[in-house]
Write an enzyme that holds these catalytic residues in place. Sequence first.
Site, PDB file in Angstrom:
ATOM      1  CG  HIS A 173      -1.815   1.170   1.329  1.00  0.00           C
ATOM      2  ND1 HIS A 173      -3.181   1.053   1.268  1.00  0.00           N
ATOM      3  CD2 HIS A 173      -1.571   2.505   1.465  1.00  0.00           C
ATOM      4  CE1 HIS A 173      -3.732   2.254   1.370  1.00  0.00           C
ATOM      5  NE2 HIS A 173      -2.766   3.146   1.494  1.00  0.00           N
ATOM      6  CG  ASP A 291      -8.787  -1.766  -1.607  1.00  0.00           C
ATOM      7  OD1 ASP A 291      -8.851  -2.511  -0.604  1.00  0.00           O
ATOM      8  OD2 ASP A 291      -8.421  -0.579  -1.542  1.00  0.00           O
TER       9      ASP A 291
END
Length: 426
Positions: A173, A291
């Site tokens: 991330h 996601d």
Amino acid sequence: MLLIKNCKVLVNGEFLERNILVGDDGKIEKIAASGLKTADDVIDATGKYALPGAIDIHVHFREPGITQKEDFLTGSRAAAAGGVTTILDMPNTKPATTTVALLEEKRKLAAAKCLVNYGLYMGATATNLEEVKKAINIPGVKLYMGSTTGDLVVTDKEMIRKFFHCGRKVVVHAEDEELMKKNSEMFKGQSDPSIHAKIRGNEVAGAAVREAAIIGGNIHITHSSTREEMMLIKAKGLSCDVTPHHLFLMAEELKKQGNYVKMNPPLRSKEDVEALWDAVKDGTVSCIATDHAPHLREEKEQGYWEAPSGVPGVQTMLPLMLDAVNKKRLSLQQLIKLTSENPAAMFGIKNKGKIAAGYDADITLVDMKEEKTIKNDDMLSKCGWTPFDGWKVKGVVAAAVVNGNVICSNGEITNEKVKGKEVIFA
């Protein structure tokens, strides 16, 4: 046994009408134009395409500890309805999946409830590198360079380097924590959700990807969202994924839907969206990942600073991408690579990602001609909403077959008795 008749299958780069015979072991036994024996269960798939079941390498099914938003049963229902037959679940649960013991507990939860196949990441912390090294059969480790939902974040550069070179695939991330904190101070006191795209601006992602590329290692940049990232990723030869919400929505949507489209990283400009599509077409983007990060309506309807980031997406990914195929934004062959072949190859998922003899019978049947309106009421995620409510798409999921079992047909779950299996990573 299962026989899928008269479907269009990708054979040497071309779609041809074929029949698929699935054995009692849940594996594809034979693919042929004719001459296959009949079976107890027969699907006439005339006019439909048989795609390898989609593999979503990035979902948050929220179990354990946050099951008011989602759990392995509700999340896998949504996955099956969306033609996703394998999911890789993220570690930022409560407690976070940061030890081998917690990983084993999570395995038991998934085995008891998940209708589709699954794999489970571990999360990186400043102190758990040895635990990650001891873990068996994981797709990799998730490392947060910037804070988001949960409290998993690693900012020490030496620790990041150790993880990137620890022998595991590291899903990154990539948002710069220091820049985010500085930007947050600038906008303190403001409450318009549109500030989210400024607090986590392009420079926040660019700085983190640049740092990750310098450190190097076996890394994969997840939910890439900017033009700058695409240029860096292409130049450095990194793997990355993009999400449907970053492909189909722009920052202006924050003014329309407010916190419902607050996610990390945030929605971007038209120029960024076009850069993502260009990167999809030229192969810079390795795969599409959702996601999928559901939150309840009452959480999203709080003020900007209190509302959590994240949107659901596992049920809508394929319909949106199939519509894009119909609009000539990419080919169906490219879509198979992005949602099945590449994810299986990148993570070494055994017997997944292709429709071929000997492979697991994970098959998604799609109707490329049918048109449908995406609706909140049809969403099977526990959160019960989608940022794409009201969108009309051409191309729908007709059925999902998991390990030879028909789990979903025309948006309805048809079999909850048979559970998915944990995938094997090479």
